[in-house]
Design an enzyme around this catalytic site. Structure first.
Site, mmCIF file in Angstrom:
data_model
loop_
_atom_site.group_PDB
_atom_site.id
_atom_site.type_symbol
_atom_site.label_atom_id
_atom_site.label_comp_id
_atom_site.label_asym_id
_atom_site.label_seq_id
_atom_site.Cartn_x
_atom_site.Cartn_y
_atom_site.Cartn_z
ATOM 1 N N ASP A 225 0.871 -1.168 0.000
ATOM 2 C CA ASP A 225 0.000 0.000 0.000
ATOM 3 C C ASP A 225 0.915 1.227 0.000
ATOM 4 O O ASP A 225 2.114 1.143 0.305
ATOM 5 C CB ASP A 225 -0.944 -0.007 1.204
ATOM 6 C CG ASP A 225 -2.119 0.959 0.987
ATOM 7 O OD1 ASP A 225 -2.059 1.776 0.040
ATOM 8 O OD2 ASP A 225 -3.079 0.910 1.763
HETATM 9 C C1 BGC Z 1 -4.932 3.354 0.169
HETATM 10 C C2 BGC Z 1 -4.981 2.434 -1.020
HETATM 11 C C3 BGC Z 1 -4.836 3.228 -2.289
HETATM 12 C C4 BGC Z 1 -3.555 4.031 -2.231
HETATM 13 C C5 BGC Z 1 -3.323 4.890 -3.449
HETATM 14 C C6 BGC Z 1 -3.758 4.295 0.138
HETATM 15 O O1 BGC Z 1 -3.947 5.282 1.073
HETATM 16 O O2 BGC Z 1 -4.924 2.613 1.365
HETATM 17 O O3 BGC Z 1 -6.184 1.712 -1.019
HETATM 18 O O4 BGC Z 1 -4.862 2.384 -3.395
HETATM 19 O O5 BGC Z 1 -3.599 4.894 -1.116
HETATM 20 O O6 BGC Z 1 -4.226 5.945 -3.481
#
Ligand code: BGC
Length: 837
Positions: A225
């Site tokens: 993530d």
């Molecule tokens: C989230 C993800 C997301 C990523 C990119 C993170 O804060 O947990 O689900 O894909 O950001 O935006």
């Protein structure tokens, strides 16, 4: 693009090149190696639309209803179509990899991202996710199952350790991932931010390598993530292929050093690179050029699908006296905070700039042939409404100018490095780039004019990830530069909304200047919080009004109105990534408004919009109640379709709605305490708990009414003969479903298994299959639901580290709209154990 010869390419890559391929280069792209024709891939969020490469000032996109809404459709064909349109949207945004679906589990109604996952039940969630992925991948785009695993709360999401038994892990938290993979081999996985039983997910070898790759035999790409990689060697050795986003924090030189010193064997690095190269070969068929421009599709047929999703997700919770559907010929009074506001999606990375939105008020107005009146009742915003859309630039355009400098306003002779015209006065700058900006520290002056329509005291609010001052005609009205306090906006990275007020005169034009400094100019303590790029800003304003006056007006009008509908609920301000809700209640004032309107007019229809359950202290006074969610672009039309009976509601709750938060099984254990959260309810999540503990929720999982009635009959259960392994053994339930009412409708047939008495405690029953069937009045159809016996019968045996299908007599229950349950059974003669997908 050409297909890469993966092994040959690996043999030709230098160590530095291999290392470079294991991390993103910016927020959304992987690295390219021109010399070997290795292109860069583009990723984009997921899950309710494809935003493209810019949070800030991006290209608008289609917005689907949130995942709990899609979960409420229980419709695998629809989810397949959703996936296909997601893929088309991705291609329009030059994207190879969609960062979705999210399939974490709603342990608590409070989870800030609860709206992003389909259901509290792994079978429902995993099945829908599988079909959604199929739709995406059929078109050559890659889907990503996220967040793997146990990222079920936002509080200290990077730092928290989810402490969970192996049994709950398998039966509850891994199950949606397992089921989704059985339906469609999603090409990517995204790891969770949190630790799982002592180890961060992104470096958890047991989970990434042991379960996902070895036990489930999956061979795609695992990415972290965003900023959720925390080590160099451990993460890469555990199986984390790609660190996102770039620029890398943990790979680069550190990884090259780790390989040179044999902390990371080179064959492990090769394996990570291989997974990326395979993904590139998969995505090659899309023919998307590198750094492709982003387009808006917004096709008429897509709007139809979005509207269908919005309407079919609505759950008819109550309809005493058949108040619904409403009569188009009669006049209607529309009341409430969500009526003229488009609550189209939840907050955080799932949010996007939609092509358009339709408010519930607009939806009702488009259908009604009678007079439509409106009363606000109360406002439900947490933050003051954005000021930007009510401002004008010097040359009369709606919005304001956004001027960027490397130096603060206090410095004279600053050089302007960028100038944009913006309308929204909320911006998260994580993916804003300009080559002239010298560092993460920069400054922006936003300037425009505001001419109020009414005299009065106006409140102004400022939220920043950084520092900001709002000035009206040179007077500082809000100063959010010092003594900052942590708030929930911008993924939980921002300050609270600091406020100030000023008396303004109708018709007079005021100059508004907002001076902003990026994140490094702030001294907020960001421990446990994911810091995203250079910061963000939000400024809003509204005329101060008294709730009492607004409620009194609404009540007075409601008493004599022909038909009344109240729209209340939550918005992306209340349900958002980065922050869990503090309670389960509606925003202040809403319950009072609903109660008082219902007393004045007991036939008033209540429509609640939220991604997750809310308390409903007035529920016994409401005769007609709809649960509508964050409904995407077509939100208001979808709700109106159901209100007026153009669509017969068929949605069923994908989550239990408890009476009070305290009834929820995670109530005692839903926050990070000293860095850990105990999953103390074990496997008893959602209905598994309420049924076992005999606590009647306000509305049960699977509940939903219709404007017609259905009868179920003739249940036959067939169980295939037992062999030495459970492979290919099935249980099939066949049932006849009849539409016994006067209008066409769709029924959702739900198949449950009641386990026999086994050596461990088990839920009273568990959902194992479901099917949606459309029926004309008087029509009947045979519905057949087949489940693999191993999935129908097994629990996770921690001693054996395997699924156990114990011998005994298993009950079969078939349910749907209404209380009627058909019962059958089948026998398992031998206890058998199994592992694998
Ligand atoms: C989230 C993800 C997301 C990523 C990119 C993170 O804060 O947990 O689900 O894909 O950001 O935006």
């Amino acid at each position: 693009m050409v297909q890469l010869d993966v092994e040959k390419v690996i043999s030709e890559l230098t160590l530095g090149e291999k290392v470079a391929l294991t991390a993103g280069i910016d927020f959304w792209h992987t690295a390219s190696i021109k010399r070997l024709n290795i292109p860069s891939l583009r990723t984009s969020d997921g899950p309710n639309g494809v935003r493209g490469t810019r949070f800030f000032n991006g290209i608008p996109a289609a917005c689907f209803p949130c995942s709990t809404a899609l979960g409420a459709t229980w419709d695998t064909d629809l989810l397949h179509k959703v996936g296909q349109l997601m893929a088309d949207e991705a291609i329009a945004k030059g994207t190879h990899v969609i960062l979705g679906p999210t399939i974490n589990t709603q342990r608590s109604p409070l989870g800030g991202r609860g709206f992003e996952s389909f259901s509290e039940d792994g079978v429902l969630s995993g099945t829908l996710a599988g079909h959604y992925c199929k739709g995406i991948q059929e078109k050559g785009v890659a889907a990503t199952l996220k967040h793997f695993v146990c990222n079920d709360q936002e509080h200290e999401r990077m730092a928290v350790d989810s402490i969970v038994t192996q049994r709950a892990m398998r039966e509850i938290y891994l199950l949606p991932f397992q089921i989704a993979l059985r339906i469609c081999q999603a090409k990517c996985f995204m790891t969770a931010y949190n630790k799982v039983n002592g180890r961060h997910a992104s470096e958890n070898k047991e989970i990434l390598d042991g379960i996902l790759r070895k036990e489930w035999g999956w061979n795609g790409l695992v990415m972290s993530d965003w900023f959720g990689t925390y080590t160099t060697s451990d993460a890469i050795n555990a199986g984390l292929d790609l660190e996102m986003p770039g620029k890398t924090r943990w790979r680069g030189q550190a990884l090259a050093h780790a390989v040179s010193s044999n902390k990371v064997p080179e064959f492990v690095l090769d394996e990570r690179v291989r997974n990326l190269l395979n993904l590139i070969n998969y995505a090659d068929g899309l023919g998307i050029p590198e750094n492709a421009p982003e387009k808006a599709l917004n096709r008429p047929q897509d709007r139809e699908l979005l509207r269908r999703c919005a309407a079919e997700s609505v759950v008819l919770m109550k309809n005493q006296g058949n108040i619904l559907p409403l009569n188009k010929a009669k006049s209607i009074l529309v009341i409430g905070p969500n009526a003229k506001l488009a609550a189209y999606c939840g907050g955080g990375s799932a949010s996007l700039d939609p092509y358009y939105t339709v408010t519930p008020f607009e939806g009702v107005t488009a259908k009604s042939k009678g007079e439509v009146r409106f009363e606000q009742g109360v406002y439900s915003h947490d933050q003051l409404p954005l000021l930007g859309p009510h401002m004008k630039t010097e040359d009369g355009k709606t919005g304001f100018m956004f001027r960027v400098f490397n130096e603060p306003a206090s410095q004279s002779n600053r050089e302007l490095v960028d100038e944009l015209h913006l309308v929204s006065s909320s911006g998260f700058l994580m993916d804003y780039v300009n080559p002239k900006i010298k560092s993460m520290t920069y400054f922006v002056d936003m300037e425009g004019y505001f001419t109020p329509e009414e005299d009065g005291l106006y409140d102004f609010g400022v939220i920043v990830v950084g520092t900001g001052r709002l000035m009206i005609d040179g007077e500082v009205v809000v100063d959010n530069t010092k003594n900052q306090r942590q708030g929930s906006a911008f993924f939980g990275t921002a300050t609270v909304e600091e406020k100030g007020s000023k008396q303004l005169k109708a018709g007079q034009t005021y100059k508004v200047v907002f001076e902003f400094g990026t994140a490094p100019t702030s001294d907020l303590d960001t421990r446990g919080i994911v810091a995203f790029g250079p910061g963000g800003f939000r400024f809003g304003a509204t005329r101060r009004v008294s709730n009492e006056e607004l409620i009194a007006n609404a009540v007075e009008q409601a008493a004599n109105a022909d038909q009344v509908v109240i729209f209340a609920g939550l918005t992306s301000e209340w349900e958002t990534e980065g922050h869990d809700r503090e309670h389960m209640d509606l925003p202040p004032g809403s319950d009072e408004l609903i109660s008082r309107v219902l007393k004045a007019n007991p036939n008033a229809v209540v429509v609640i919009q939220s991604g997750t359950p809310v308390t409903m202290p007035w529920v016994n006074d409401a005769s007609a109640l709809l649960q509508a969610w964050f409904g995407g672009n077509e939100c208001g039309n979808g709700i109106a379709d159901v209100l007026y009976g153009d669509v017969n509601p068929s949605g069923k709750l994908p989550l239990s709605f408890p009476v009070r938060l305290e009834d929820n099984p995670s109530f005692l254990n839903f926050r990070s305490e000293r860095g850990r959260v105990l999953y103390g309810e074990d496997i008893y999540v959602g209905y598994r708990y309420y049924e076992r503990a005999k606590i009647t929720p306000q509305f049960s999982f699977g509940h939903g009414l219709s404007y017609t009635s259905f009868a179920r009959s003739g249940l036959a259960v067939e169980s295939s003969p037992e062999g030495s392994t459970l492979d290919n053994e099935t249980v099939t339930a066949t049932v006849t479903v009849k539409n016994t009412g006067k209008v066409p409708g769709s029924e959702i047939v739900q198949l449950w298994i009641v386990p026999p008495k086994t050596v461990v405690n088990r839920p009273v029953r568990e959902l194992k299959g479901f099917q949606k069937v459309a029926l004309q009045p008087g029509e009947e159809k045979k519905v057949q639901i087949t489940v693999e016996k191993k999935l129908a019968t097994s629990w996770w045996d921690e001693q054996r580290n395997a699924w156990a299908s114990e011998k005994g007599i298993y009950g079969v229950l078939v349910t749907g709209t209404g209380e009627e349950k058909l019962k059958g059974e089948f026998e398992v003669k031998k206890t058998r154990f199994w592992t694998g997908l």
